[in-house]
Design an enzyme around this catalytic site. Structure first.
Site, PDB file in Angstrom:
ATOM      1  N   HIS A  24       9.917  -7.650  10.398  1.00 34.50           N
ATOM      2  CA  HIS A  24      10.639  -8.664   9.631  1.00 34.50           C
ATOM      3  C   HIS A  24       9.873  -9.166   8.396  1.00 34.50           C
ATOM      4  CE1 HIS A  24       8.562 -11.308  12.463  1.00 34.50           C
ATOM      5  NE2 HIS A  24       9.335 -10.931  13.449  1.00 34.50           N
ATOM      6  N   HIS A  78       6.819 -14.518  26.533  1.00 34.71           N
ATOM      7  CA  HIS A  78       7.403 -14.726  25.204  1.00 34.71           C
ATOM      8  C   HIS A  78       8.753 -14.007  25.131  1.00 34.71           C
ATOM      9  CE1 HIS A  78       7.865 -15.328  21.023  1.00 34.71           C
ATOM     10  NE2 HIS A  78       7.193 -14.306  20.564  1.00 34.71           N
ATOM     11  N   GLU A  80      10.667 -13.355  22.337  1.00 42.65           N
ATOM     12  CA  GLU A  80      11.050 -12.568  21.151  1.00 42.65           C
ATOM     13  C   GLU A  80      11.322 -11.116  21.569  1.00 42.65           C
ATOM     14  OE1 GLU A  80       8.562 -13.112  17.681  1.00 42.65           O
ATOM     15  OE2 GLU A  80      10.067 -12.167  16.389  1.00 42.65           O
ATOM     16  N   ASP A  82      10.732  -8.163  20.695  1.00 41.50           N
ATOM     17  CA  ASP A  82       9.752  -7.076  20.819  1.00 41.50           C
ATOM     18  C   ASP A  82       9.080  -7.088  22.192  1.00 41.50           C
ATOM     19  OD1 ASP A  82       8.776  -9.472  19.692  1.00 41.50           O
ATOM     20  OD2 ASP A  82       6.956  -8.510  18.956  1.00 41.50           O
ATOM     21  N   HIS A 145       3.876 -18.577  18.995  1.00 40.01           N
ATOM     22  CA  HIS A 145       4.459 -19.083  17.777  1.00 40.01           C
ATOM     23  C   HIS A 145       5.945 -19.421  17.915  1.00 40.01           C
ATOM     24  CE1 HIS A 145       6.451 -15.191  16.210  1.00 40.01           C
ATOM     25  NE2 HIS A 145       6.091 -14.975  17.447  1.00 40.01           N
ATOM     26  N   ASP A 164       1.635 -13.457  21.958  1.00 46.08           N
ATOM     27  CA  ASP A 164       1.371 -12.942  20.604  1.00 46.08           C
ATOM     28  C   ASP A 164      -0.016 -13.347  20.078  1.00 46.08           C
ATOM     29  OD1 ASP A 164       3.641 -11.494  20.082  1.00 46.08           O
ATOM     30  OD2 ASP A 164       4.694 -13.121  19.091  1.00 46.08           O
ATOM     31  N   TYR A 192      -2.594 -10.433  10.874  1.00 43.24           N
ATOM     32  CA  TYR A 192      -1.661 -10.976  11.875  1.00 43.24           C
ATOM     33  C   TYR A 192      -1.682 -12.508  11.843  1.00 43.24           C
ATOM     34  CZ  TYR A 192       0.622 -11.115  16.465  1.00 43.24           C
ATOM     35  OH  TYR A 192       1.485 -11.341  17.496  1.00 43.24           O
ATOM     36  N   HIS A 225       0.161  -7.566  21.490  1.00 41.20           N
ATOM     37  CA  HIS A 225       0.128  -6.506  20.473  1.00 41.20           C
ATOM     38  C   HIS A 225      -1.310  -6.033  20.267  1.00 41.20           C
ATOM     39  CE1 HIS A 225       4.243  -7.114  19.056  1.00 41.20           C
ATOM     40  NE2 HIS A 225       4.015  -8.406  18.959  1.00 41.20           N
TER      41      HIS A 225
HETATM   42 FE1  FEO Z   1       6.709 -13.193  18.641  1.00 38.08          FE
HETATM   43 FE2  FEO Z   1       5.452 -10.117  19.214  1.00 38.08          FE
HETATM   44  O1  FEO Z   1       6.749 -11.424  19.177  1.00 38.08           O
END
Ligand code: FEO
Length: 398
Positions: A24, A78, A80, A82, A145, A164, A192, A225
């Protein structure tokens, strides 16, 4: 597609996304990973899932260890996509006894997947759950976040599953910090932080203080990640402390876009003036530098000089887009100044100053505007602007 043992009976079972190049609006030239973890215990537990597109990789790694149907609990650190995109399909396959998430995670999961019949269990901050041999404790990390974000800590192995936070978009065959190029690892970690977490720096400061106060022993930090911090977790904690305090490194950036090279000539003169004062400076043309790479440099710079030509009573679109992006991330503790060429109306410098004021940058000069093409005297004025910026940087870093 083998799983990787990260501790006794704890495995990395995530997916590596070698192809992703845009997250994004954040450029991910080195790909990314979606980390998920499997704990084998009396209650078999999966921590996080992966992006929907990578579910087969997740399942293949889990099946190398255990039949997914034997998983009892899924922890959602989390929501989100992903990390939860594969969740609906995993729920069908696993039919777990519990889906453990934060209070805000519960709300967000309902709003994403609309499945009120999933067996949710809300994990309060500092609460614990026994899996048999191992104990999980939970720490809500709202707005780090997303509102739903939480950390999960395995007490016996002292592993912090940090969602994250402390991550990097870095695809690699290696899983641990000591196995990869250190400069690349820290660069990707800084990128990041700069592009995802700068805005939440006060929350990071509070979290680091809380971790200190709790006396939490950490053998490993396992983000969602990239690389896991096994060999030197202190390295990333120290870096987060420095970045979240907006510690500046005494350098300056001249960031610009130009129509017919006049603003570019001014940018070079401003950079010369900064450098005349012995301050390290980088010239950044927004046409050739991605906004997320620029933000990585902004993270630790002491000063930013913004240059832009006036177009249609406003800014060039690349600068306008960059300002919108930077304003959202709220970098602070920086010196600012503006410059730009124009033909008749010349609003760009005023708009740049307003944007910097909005970000609470310390503006050291009203800025330099030059009509059409600069000549020697005009460029000298730009060098003087640069010197003023350089002096201000030195005064601030002494
Ligand atoms: Fe906030 Fe890696 O997703």
């Amino acid at each position: 597609m083998k799983p990787v043992a990260i501790a006794p009976n704890i495995y990395w079972v995530g997916a590596i996304d070698w192809d992703i190049r845009d997250f994004h609006g954040y450029s991910t030239y080195e790909g990314s990973t979606y980390n998920a973890f499997l704990i084998i215990d009396e209650k078999v537990t999966l921590i996080d899932t992966v992006k929907k597109s990578h579910i087969s990789e997740l399942l293949h790694r889990i099946r190398n260890i255990i039949d997914p149907k034997k998983i009892d609990y899924i922890v959602v650190n989390h929501v989100e996509m992903d990390h939860s995109g594969a969740l609906p399909e995993m729920m069908k396959i696993i039919e777990p006894e519990k889906v453990i998430c934060s209070k805000m995670g519960h709300k967000a999961l309902l709003q994403h997947f609309h499945k009120a019949d999933w067996p949710f269990e809300i994990a309060e901050s500092d609460s614990e759950i026994s899996l048999g041999e191992k104990t999980l404790s939970f720490l809500e990390t709202r707005m780090l976040h997303w509102p739903d974000s939480m950390f999960t800590y395995v007490k016996e192995d002292k592993i912090l599953f940090s969602s994250d936070a402390f991550g990097q978009h870095l695809a690699s065959s290696e899983r641990f910090d000591g196995e990869v190029n250190q400069a690349e690892l820290m660069h990707q970690s800084a990128k990041y932080y700069a592009n995802i977490l700068t805005l939440y720096s006060p929350v990071v400061q509070k979290l680091l203080a809380k971790v200190n106060e709790m006396g939490l022993e950490i053998n490993m930090i396992a983000p969602d990640h990239g690389i896991l911090w096994r060999d030197n977790p202190g390295q990333i904690l120290e870096a987060y402390d420095k970045w979240s305090r907006h510690e500046a490194d005494g350098s300056a950036l001249v960031i610009y876009d130009t129509m017919w090279h006049s603003t570019e000539m001014m940018a070079k003169a401003v950079a010369d003036g900064i450098n005349d004062e012995g301050v390290s400076v980088q010239l950044i043309n927004l046409r050739t530098n991605h906004r997320s790479d620029v933000m990585t440099k902004v993270l630790t710079a002491s000063a930013i000089a913004l240059g832009c030509s006036t177009l249609n009573n406003g800014l060039l679109p690349r600068m306008a887009g960059f300002l919108m992006y930077m304003r959202g991330l709220k970098p602070t503790n920086k010196i600012g100044a503006a410059f730009g060429s124009y033909g008749w109306s010349g609003e760009a410098v005023k708009l740049l100053n307003e944007a910097m004021e909005g970000m609470k940058l310390e503006i050291v000069d009203p800025g330099v505007r030059i009509k059409y093409v600069p000549e020697h005297d005009n460029l000298t004025e730009c060098v003087e602007l640069g010197r003023k910026i350089g002096k201000a940087v030195k005064a601030k870093t002494v």
